[in-house]
Design an enzyme around this catalytic site. Structure first.
Site, mmCIF file in Angstrom:
data_model
loop_
_atom_site.group_PDB
_atom_site.id
_atom_site.type_symbol
_atom_site.label_atom_id
_atom_site.label_comp_id
_atom_site.label_asym_id
_atom_site.label_seq_id
_atom_site.Cartn_x
_atom_site.Cartn_y
_atom_site.Cartn_z
ATOM 1 N N ASN A 9 0.868 -1.183 0.000
ATOM 2 C CA ASN A 9 0.000 0.000 0.000
ATOM 3 C C ASN A 9 0.904 1.231 0.000
ATOM 4 O O ASN A 9 1.504 1.561 1.020
ATOM 5 C CB ASN A 9 -0.888 -0.047 1.258
ATOM 6 N N LYS A 11 0.144 4.269 -0.283
ATOM 7 C CA LYS A 11 -0.487 5.449 0.335
ATOM 8 C C LYS A 11 -0.246 6.701 -0.526
ATOM 9 O O LYS A 11 -0.200 6.594 -1.742
ATOM 10 C CB LYS A 11 0.004 5.617 1.786
ATOM 11 N N HIS A 95 -9.513 1.061 4.875
ATOM 12 C CA HIS A 95 -8.239 1.234 5.577
ATOM 13 C C HIS A 95 -8.447 2.156 6.784
ATOM 14 O O HIS A 95 -9.225 3.107 6.713
ATOM 15 C CB HIS A 95 -7.185 1.810 4.630
ATOM 16 N N GLU A 97 -6.794 4.496 7.942
ATOM 17 C CA GLU A 97 -6.576 5.936 7.682
ATOM 18 C C GLU A 97 -7.796 6.555 7.014
ATOM 19 O O GLU A 97 -8.108 7.723 7.229
ATOM 20 C CB GLU A 97 -5.299 6.122 6.840
ATOM 21 N N GLU A 167 -5.360 -5.044 10.598
ATOM 22 C CA GLU A 167 -4.312 -4.068 10.862
ATOM 23 C C GLU A 167 -4.608 -3.339 12.171
ATOM 24 O O GLU A 167 -5.410 -2.388 12.186
ATOM 25 C CB GLU A 167 -4.234 -3.046 9.732
ATOM 26 N N GLY A 173 2.600 2.063 10.896
ATOM 27 C CA GLY A 173 3.572 3.143 10.751
ATOM 28 C C GLY A 173 4.257 3.535 12.052
ATOM 29 O O GLY A 173 4.936 4.549 12.106
ATOM 30 N N SER A 213 3.479 -2.289 10.316
ATOM 31 C CA SER A 213 4.939 -2.377 10.498
ATOM 32 C C SER A 213 5.530 -3.736 10.119
ATOM 33 O O SER A 213 6.459 -4.230 10.754
ATOM 34 C CB SER A 213 5.331 -1.992 11.920
#
Ligand code: PGA
Length: 253
Positions: A9, A11, A95, A97, A167, A173, A213
């Site tokens: 991904n 992003k 996702h 985010e 996730e 991250g 991660s």
């Protein structure tokens, strides 16, 4: 036997020139590891050049989002039909985010899931708990709600086009990763819930990726767990060597 599935991904990263270079490197790495299914999700601005590079490669191309309508007055959005028409085969939906910064809910995730299936796309549907939720012992409650609401109305046939990405938000991250045992505990539960939504057989065939991660140094241990079937990789998917290292470490399970 479930084939490992690793998706990168990207992003909101990569201008076209580095995107082309990265896509070429991913194609090489994927050819070297035919035991792994590979996808990349570039930003919308690089889809055309990346699709061009990957045309004759085993690497699938995904978008990072889609809208739930086929067309209409939705400024700035891409419909699943447009994504399919462009040559993409996959779409990432829900996702964290998108949920955190762009107001996605389990309801919009479900609408997008149905729209993407209608367009004939393959789906990576993301779920995950926040640190606050984990610390309040709400992990399973949150994940069960996200899974059941996000996939509401899908039958056995539809679920054949779906990969789940677990996730934990606190691991994205941050350099923190769920331990393989923590992740396995969740993945086993997810598969059991999938068995309620679909047949046991379908649940047994579905891939459940871990994300947060993931890097070359931890992918082997994660993938050695019986219910971890791949990874959704953010940061480490932007560097050819680390993504290739993840592919190399992902098919021992
Ligand atoms: P990360 O991102 O690998 O950089 O933690 C994973 C993701 O958000 O899909």
């Amino acid at each position: 036997m479930r084939k490992p599935f690793i998706a990168g991904n990207w992003k909101m990263n990569m201008l076209n020139e580095p995107a082309v270079a990265l896509a070429k490197a991913v194609a090489e790495a994927a050819k070297a590891h035919p035991g792994v299914e590979v996808a990349v999700a570039p930003p919308a601005t690089s889809l055309a050049v990346v699709l061009d590079v990957l045309r004759d490669s085993p690497v699938a191309v995904a978008t990072q989002n889609c809208h739930w309508e086929s067309e209409g007055a939705f400024t700035g959005e891409l419909s699943p039909e447009m994504i399919k028409d462009m040559g993409c085969s996959h779409v990432i939906i829900g996702h964290s985010e998108r949920r955190q910064y762009f107001g996605e809910t389990d309801e919009t995730v479900n609408q997008k899931v149905h729209a993407a299936l209608r367009a004939g796309l393959m789906l990576i549907v993301c779920i995950g708990e926040t640190l606050e939720e984990r610390e309040a012992a709400k992990t399973f409650e949150v994940l069960e709600r996200q899974l059941r609401k996000g996939l509401a109305g899908l039958d056995d046939v539809a679920l054949a086009s779906v990969t789940i990405a677990y996730e934990p938000v606190w691991a994205i991250g941050t350099g923190l990763t769920a331990t393989p045992e923590q992740a396995q505990e969740v993945h086993a539960k997810l598969r059991a819930w999938l068995g309620d939504l679909a047949s046991e057989e379908r649940a047994g065939q579905m891939r459940i990726q871990y994300g947060g991660s993931v890097k070359p140094s931890n992918v082997k241990e994660l993938m050695s767990q019986p219910d971890i079937d791949g990874a959704l990789v953010g940061g480490a998917s932007l560097k050819p060597d680390s993504f290739a290292g993840i592919l190399a470490g992902s098919y021992m399970s």
